[in-house]
Design a protein around this motif. Structure first.
Motif, mmCIF file in Angstrom:
data_model
loop_
_atom_site.group_PDB
_atom_site.id
_atom_site.type_symbol
_atom_site.label_atom_id
_atom_site.label_comp_id
_atom_site.label_asym_id
_atom_site.label_seq_id
_atom_site.Cartn_x
_atom_site.Cartn_y
_atom_site.Cartn_z
ATOM 1 N N VAL A 1 0.770 -1.136 0.053
ATOM 2 C CA VAL A 1 -0.050 -0.027 0.253
ATOM 3 C C VAL A 1 0.891 1.310 -0.176
ATOM 4 O O VAL A 1 0.318 2.508 0.114
ATOM 5 N N MET A 2 2.142 0.931 -0.152
ATOM 6 C CA MET A 2 3.208 2.377 0.031
ATOM 7 C C MET A 2 2.759 2.952 -1.421
ATOM 8 O O MET A 2 2.869 2.484 -2.723
ATOM 9 N N SER A 3 2.574 4.411 -1.297
ATOM 10 C CA SER A 3 2.420 5.157 -2.525
ATOM 11 C C SER A 3 3.573 5.328 -3.230
ATOM 12 O O SER A 3 4.674 5.079 -2.636
ATOM 13 N N LYS A 4 3.692 5.630 -4.397
ATOM 14 C CA LYS A 4 4.846 5.833 -5.105
ATOM 15 C C LYS A 4 5.780 6.901 -4.924
ATOM 16 O O LYS A 4 6.846 6.765 -4.818
ATOM 17 N N GLY A 5 4.894 8.094 -4.366
ATOM 18 C CA GLY A 5 5.763 9.042 -3.743
ATOM 19 C C GLY A 5 6.425 8.784 -2.601
ATOM 20 O O GLY A 5 7.597 9.234 -2.207
ATOM 21 N N MET A 6 5.617 8.029 -1.584
ATOM 22 C CA MET A 6 6.188 7.546 -0.365
ATOM 23 C C MET A 6 7.327 6.512 -0.569
ATOM 24 O O MET A 6 8.459 6.745 0.171
ATOM 25 N N GLN A 7 7.192 5.620 -1.405
ATOM 26 C CA GLN A 7 8.288 4.751 -1.946
ATOM 27 C C GLN A 7 9.716 5.663 -2.365
ATOM 28 O O GLN A 7 10.765 5.447 -2.100
ATOM 29 N N GLY A 8 9.404 6.625 -3.108
ATOM 30 C CA GLY A 8 10.355 7.488 -3.739
ATOM 31 C C GLY A 8 11.142 8.125 -2.609
ATOM 32 O O GLY A 8 12.652 8.277 -2.428
#
Length: 183
Positions: free
Chosen positions: A150-157
């Protein structure tokens, strides 16, 4: 220096409205206007690092810009305030909650006690802010979110930026070495 309680209460209301507006917009940078030009804003990043932004520009660009980028979908509802009108010290206790839900229907959120200690400087501005939260719980929550996908793309970045950094990121200092004291 003593402050009028009504002024401090109004500062809290202005701050809460500003936070709400920024959460909706997905951009925290406008909150920089709540700080004096020479304000500082810091927190601890576990056993090895502290974060410290010095001055309104670094607060806008690093603390509520760079450090908050990728946290779309998160809210930080304040639960309670402790206000000392004699010193201008104010504690705001908040939660950190992500919009995604677990299979049981509960939201992903940071456990433990989170909050901010503010020093009021007058004229509806903060002179400094220090955040506190359980870094171990942050790590556990982010690991759970990665495992659950559920990690967003922005959060993963954001996480990748920290993990893959070859030097200290803007505002990051070795533990106890920030240019202004943490406490």
């Amino acid at each position: 220096m003593a402050f009028d309680r009504a002024e401090l209460d109004e500062m809290v209301e202005r701050w809460l409205q500003g936070n709400s507006d920024c959460e909706k917009a997905g951009d925290w940078r406008p909150l920089a206007e709540f700080y004096t030009e020479d304000a500082t804003y810091g927190w601890n990043y576990g056993a090895k690092h502290d974060f410290m932004a010095i001055g309104r520009d670094q607060i806008r660009d690093y603390a509520i810009g760079y450090e908050m980028d990728g946290l779309d979908g998160w809210t930080y509802p304040y639960q309670s305030w402790v206000i000392d009108e004699k010193t201008g010290d104010m504690l705001g206790l908040w939660k950190q909650i992500f919009e995604a839900t677990r299979p049981d229907g509960s939201h992903y959120g940071l456990e433990g006690i989170q909050g901010s200690w503010f020093k009021y400087a007058g004229d509806f501005k903060w002179g400094w802010q220090r955040d506190f939260f359980d870094y171990g719980n942050v790590t556990a929550l982010f690991m759970e979110m990665m495992t659950d996908g559920v990690m967003s793309k922005g959060m993963q970045g954001r996480i990748d930026r920290v993990v893959n950094a070859t030097e200290l990121l803007p505002g990051w200092y070795p533990l106890g070495k920030s240019p202004v004291p943490m406490w």
